[in-house]
Design a protein around this motif. Structure first.
Motif: not given
Length: 361
Positions: A54-82
């Protein structure tokens, strides 16, 4: 990795749970994502569950003004399929592991990095400035690196494991109280290594031999699992778990009786990276995110918060000595020399997958 490696074990089991209140969601951008939502004041990333920060997202927004939205996965294969299903048009940054970078390149899913837009590449350790999986970081920058090994309960296992063969030799004592990763390349690779072969074997007889060896062990395995084992080993239900080094660090700090070992015959050496997919909707944001990660102080803070091994030399120098000297995170060169990177297997991937399906069923 990311992990491969703050853990969201419960989240991984609840695929409809939204974490948008803190910037993290579980792969739920979905088909309602349209061109009208591709705004330059928002950045969508796709990363490992283990790297939620969470802190990394806050830092990025503070530095750039952009909001970060992140999806998460638990395997490379899931990521590649998507990605192959079209999600490349959603995300501007993705975190594939090293061998997956090569696969994504082969499938033409990545955008080459413009190095003149990057700040701080020279801060990386030399081994990460020209990695074998992506020479001269043409498509990726490293985020975290580590090894795979065995986490065990040192109070209950008086003879500590020193190699993969320990699982077979102590099968009766470990019966239904050990887990292996839910990862065909890691599990088959470790077994191949134990037999004296390469993690990346392309010899049919060797691969079959590894499968037959695992088939002997299968009745004693509680589960093939990448995340849920953590609560179980903390509760004392498991005696041993195959895991990534980053996970082992976090858990061993919580419970010092749980110790980690890299098997003496060798293990995998992995790197989780950050890439920009083809058709990334927010290219300026993608480079801003990478440049944030490359800042030495950010690399050090992220390493300390998430208990991960930074590939950033300048960031490493800012870490407390207690973290620098942690040999789980930063093993000595004598150990790393025995470790092996996973590489794409071409047509042999089908053979690995076939044996893996047979093993799991």
């Amino acid at each position: 990795m990311t992990n491969r490696r703050q853990f969201l074990t419960q989240i991984a089991a609840l695929s409809t749970l939204s974490l948008s209140s803190c910037g993290w969601r579980l792969a739920n951008v979905g088909s309602n994502y349209t061109k009208t939502s591709r705004q330059l004041d928002q950045l969508y990333i796709y990363t490992w569950t283990q790297y939620t920060d969470k802190q990394l997202l806050k830092t990025f927004t503070a530095q750039t003004g952009m909001k970060v939205l992140a999806d998460v996965y638990d395997s490379n294969d899931v990521m590649l399929a998507k990605l192959q299903a079209g999600a490349g048009a959603i995300y501007s940054n993705i975190y594939p592991s090293d061998y997956m970078v090569q696969k994504m390149l082969d499938k033409k899913l990545l955008t080459p990095l413009e190095h003149e837009r990057l700040i701080g590449l020279e801060n990386l350790f030399p081994r990460f400035q020209n990695p074998s999986y992506d020479p001269f970081n043409r498509y990726s920058i490293p985020f975290n690196w580590g090894t795979t090994g065995l986490l065990y309960n040192s109070e209950k296992l008086k003879t500590p494991p020193d190699d993969w063969e320990y699982l077979w030799q102590n099968q009766k004592q470990l019966y239904k109280r050990m887990t292996l990763l839910n990862d065909v390349r890691e599990v088959m690779g470790a077994t191949l290594r134990m037999l004296g072969y390469s993690y990346n074997s392309q010899n049919e007889l060797e691969i079959k031999q590894a499968y037959q060896k695992l088939k002997q062990l299968k009745p004693a395995i509680a589960a093939f699992d990448t995340d849920a084992w953590q609560n179980q080993i903390m509760a004392g239900d498991l005696l041993l778990a195959m895991c990534y080094s980053g996970d082992a660090v976090k858990i061993s700090l919580e419970n010092p009786k749980l110790k980690f070992v890299i098997p003496r015959s060798g293990s995998s050496l992995w790197t989780d990276t950050i890439v920009i997919p083809k058709n990334a909707p927010n290219l300026p944001g993608a480079y801003a995110w990478i440049n944030l990660i490359l800042q030495p102080e950010i690399a050090a803070q992220t390493s300390a918060r998430l208990k991960i091994a930074t590939p950033n030399s300048a960031g490493f120098e800012q870490l407390p000595k207690s973290i620098q000297d942690n040999t789980i995170l930063f093993p000595p060169e004598s150990v790393l020399e025995k470790c092996e990177r996973l590489t794409p297997l071409g047509k042999f991937e089908e053979l690995y997958d076939r044996y893996w399906t047979q093993l799991l069923t």
